[in-house]
Design a protein around this motif. Structure first.
Motif, PDB file in Angstrom:
ATOM      1  N   ASP A 265      -7.021  -1.025  -5.319  1.00 18.64           N
ATOM      2  CA  ASP A 265      -6.542  -1.937  -6.360  1.00 18.64           C
ATOM      3  C   ASP A 265      -5.077  -2.297  -6.146  1.00 18.64           C
ATOM      4  O   ASP A 265      -4.665  -3.449  -6.363  1.00 18.64           O
ATOM      5  CB  ASP A 265      -6.727  -1.316  -7.744  1.00 18.64           C
ATOM      6  CG  ASP A 265      -8.171  -1.325  -8.193  1.00 18.64           C
ATOM      7  OD1 ASP A 265      -8.987  -2.031  -7.568  1.00 18.64           O
ATOM      8  OD2 ASP A 265      -8.487  -0.617  -9.173  1.00 18.64           O
ATOM      9  N   TYR A 266      -4.280  -1.311  -5.731  1.00 15.81           N
ATOM     10  CA  TYR A 266      -2.863  -1.578  -5.492  1.00 15.81           C
ATOM     11  C   TYR A 266      -2.683  -2.593  -4.361  1.00 15.81           C
ATOM     12  O   TYR A 266      -1.933  -3.566  -4.488  1.00 15.81           O
ATOM     13  CB  TYR A 266      -2.117  -0.283  -5.173  1.00 15.81           C
ATOM     14  CG  TYR A 266      -0.688  -0.527  -4.745  1.00 15.81           C
ATOM     15  CD1 TYR A 266       0.225  -1.113  -5.613  1.00 15.81           C
ATOM     16  CD2 TYR A 266      -0.253  -0.194  -3.457  1.00 15.81           C
ATOM     17  CE1 TYR A 266       1.537  -1.357  -5.228  1.00 15.81           C
ATOM     18  CE2 TYR A 266       1.055  -0.431  -3.063  1.00 15.81           C
ATOM     19  CZ  TYR A 266       1.940  -1.022  -3.950  1.00 15.81           C
ATOM     20  OH  TYR A 266       3.240  -1.277  -3.559  1.00 15.81           O
ATOM     21  N   ASP A 267      -3.384  -2.368  -3.243  1.00 12.20           N
ATOM     22  CA  ASP A 267      -3.296  -3.298  -2.116  1.00 12.20           C
ATOM     23  C   ASP A 267      -3.726  -4.702  -2.536  1.00 12.20           C
ATOM     24  O   ASP A 267      -3.096  -5.700  -2.170  1.00 12.20           O
ATOM     25  CB  ASP A 267      -4.183  -2.815  -0.958  1.00 12.20           C
ATOM     26  CG  ASP A 267      -3.559  -1.674  -0.182  1.00 12.20           C
ATOM     27  OD1 ASP A 267      -2.324  -1.520  -0.222  1.00 12.20           O
ATOM     28  OD2 ASP A 267      -4.303  -0.913   0.465  1.00 12.20           O
ATOM     29  N   HIS A 268      -4.819  -4.763  -3.295  1.00  9.96           N
ATOM     30  CA  HIS A 268      -5.336  -6.064  -3.719  1.00  9.96           C
ATOM     31  C   HIS A 268      -4.330  -6.788  -4.621  1.00  9.96           C
ATOM     32  O   HIS A 268      -4.116  -7.995  -4.495  1.00  9.96           O
ATOM     33  CB  HIS A 268      -6.670  -5.874  -4.448  1.00  9.96           C
ATOM     34  CG  HIS A 268      -7.370  -7.163  -4.767  1.00  9.96           C
ATOM     35  ND1 HIS A 268      -7.665  -8.103  -3.814  1.00  9.96           N
ATOM     36  CD2 HIS A 268      -7.823  -7.665  -5.952  1.00  9.96           C
ATOM     37  CE1 HIS A 268      -8.273  -9.135  -4.383  1.00  9.96           C
ATOM     38  NE2 HIS A 268      -8.373  -8.893  -5.680  1.00  9.96           N
ATOM     39  N   ALA A 269      -3.685  -6.043  -5.520  1.00  5.69           N
ATOM     40  CA  ALA A 269      -2.694  -6.655  -6.408  1.00  5.69           C
ATOM     41  C   ALA A 269      -1.527  -7.219  -5.615  1.00  5.69           C
ATOM     42  O   ALA A 269      -1.055  -8.339  -5.879  1.00  5.69           O
ATOM     43  CB  ALA A 269      -2.204  -5.617  -7.416  1.00  5.69           C
TER      44      ALA A 269
END
Length: 328
Positions: A265-269
């Motif tokens: 989720d962090y990478d995607h954000a």
């Protein structure tokens, strides 16, 4: 525009990381020593429930000593004083703040029932800071909601002072105040098929977000049941809470994990933020919306991604992917 008398001269980061807020009895030097080495975002040294009445006067001085001499690097340093209905509160605040004000980030006020109680603490802090020559307004306030009256007045409480940083749910006293049929703090009462805490948590969250404050969930008392702790913490994290109290070292890692985004989720954000910046630029075609893989992103996507990316950055996460502009 006239500044508020308790507004600090220099900006204070009121939105500091609070994934894990570790409670430590202010009367226990061994626990105070150990807490310094634990990976909790916040440590609050307790003069209230964790401190027996006869131990409170000495505990104030113990806390001052540990705040001044301990190594609290990387931690938000908080002291929970007694609530205003007791005779201990003013002396808690005066002793701790006069003795260790420069090494203190916030005062936590329990059992807050109306805005005047926050205002009273704000005024007392301002007088101490002016008397001692400390920066006025730097020390923050955390307000704990622990009964029905406090919840009904939570909007006014959240607006009561520029020092406010968090609104905290205190489940044990709250459950008692409304006669909830349960003896296990944080667990669902028998006989109710839905989430008995949903309204309470959302009410606190709305008041906090309206005034740009953090919302913190209270303790889970079955300290050896880490799975139970995770389940309750995930409920608060899913709603949008920023962190949770921890009562035992075994709960710290679980809280930090639950209130941090997953690596995916962090990478995607971060990819959404980079992609949106590119596509809205001259080089990217000045587009209001664009495709990132199979996903359409726009300004609303950017705002949602900012929340997740902010939590990841605060947790010290590092990216494992990079945005590549599409080939011309």
């Amino acid at each position: 525009m006239t500044s508020h008398p308790s507004a600090p001269a220099t900006p204070v980061n009121r939105l500091r990381p609070r994934r894990s807020c570790l409670a430590v009895p202010g009367s226990n030097p061994r626990f105070l020593e150990k807490a310094q080495g634990l990976p909790a975002d916040q440590v609050f040294l307790d003069l209230e429930d964790a401190c027996a009445p006869l131990a409170k006067p000495e505990a104030r001085h113990t806390i001052v000593k540990f705040l001044n001499e301990g190594d609290w690097t990387g931690k938000t340093r908080v002291v929970r004083v007694n609530d205003w209905t007791t005779h201990w509160t003013y002396r808690d605040v005066v002793t701790v703040v006069e003795g260790a004000g420069p090494n203190l980030d916030c005062i936590m006020l329990p059992k807050v029932q109306d805005a005047s109680q926050v205002t009273a603490l704000d005024l007392l802090l301002t007088q101490i800071e002016k008397t001692m020559g400390f920066e006025v307004g730097r020390i923050g306030i955390e307000a704990q909601i622990e009964n029905a009256k406090g919840l009904v007045n939570v909007d006014e409480i959240a607006a009561a002072s520029p020092r406010l940083e968090t609104i905290i749910f205190g489940p044990a006293d709250f459950m008692a105040s409304i006669n909830m049929k349960s003896l296990v703090v944080g667990e669902q009462p028998p006989g109710y098929p839905a989430d008995a805490y949903h309204y309470i948590l959302m009410r606190i969250l709305m008041a906090a977000r309206t005034h740009n404050l953090q919302a913190i969930d209270g303790p889970y008392l079955q300290i050896k049941n880490v799975d139970g702790f995770r389940a309750v913490a995930r409920r608060a994290a899913a709603l949008g809470f920023d962190g949770k109290w921890v009562l035992h070292p075994g709960q710290v890692d679980a809280a930090n994990e639950v209130f941090s985004p997953s690596q995916e989720d962090y990478d995607h954000a971060e990819l959404i933020l980079d992609a949106y910046e590119y596509f809205t630029s001259e080089a990217g075609g000045r587009k209001g919306s664009a495709m990132l893989g199979d996903e359409m992103i726009d300004e609303a996507s950017r705002k949602m991604a900012l929340v997740i990316a902010g939590k990841g950055r605060a947790a010290g996460m590092e990216r494992t992917s990079k945005f590549e502009p599409p080939a011309a």
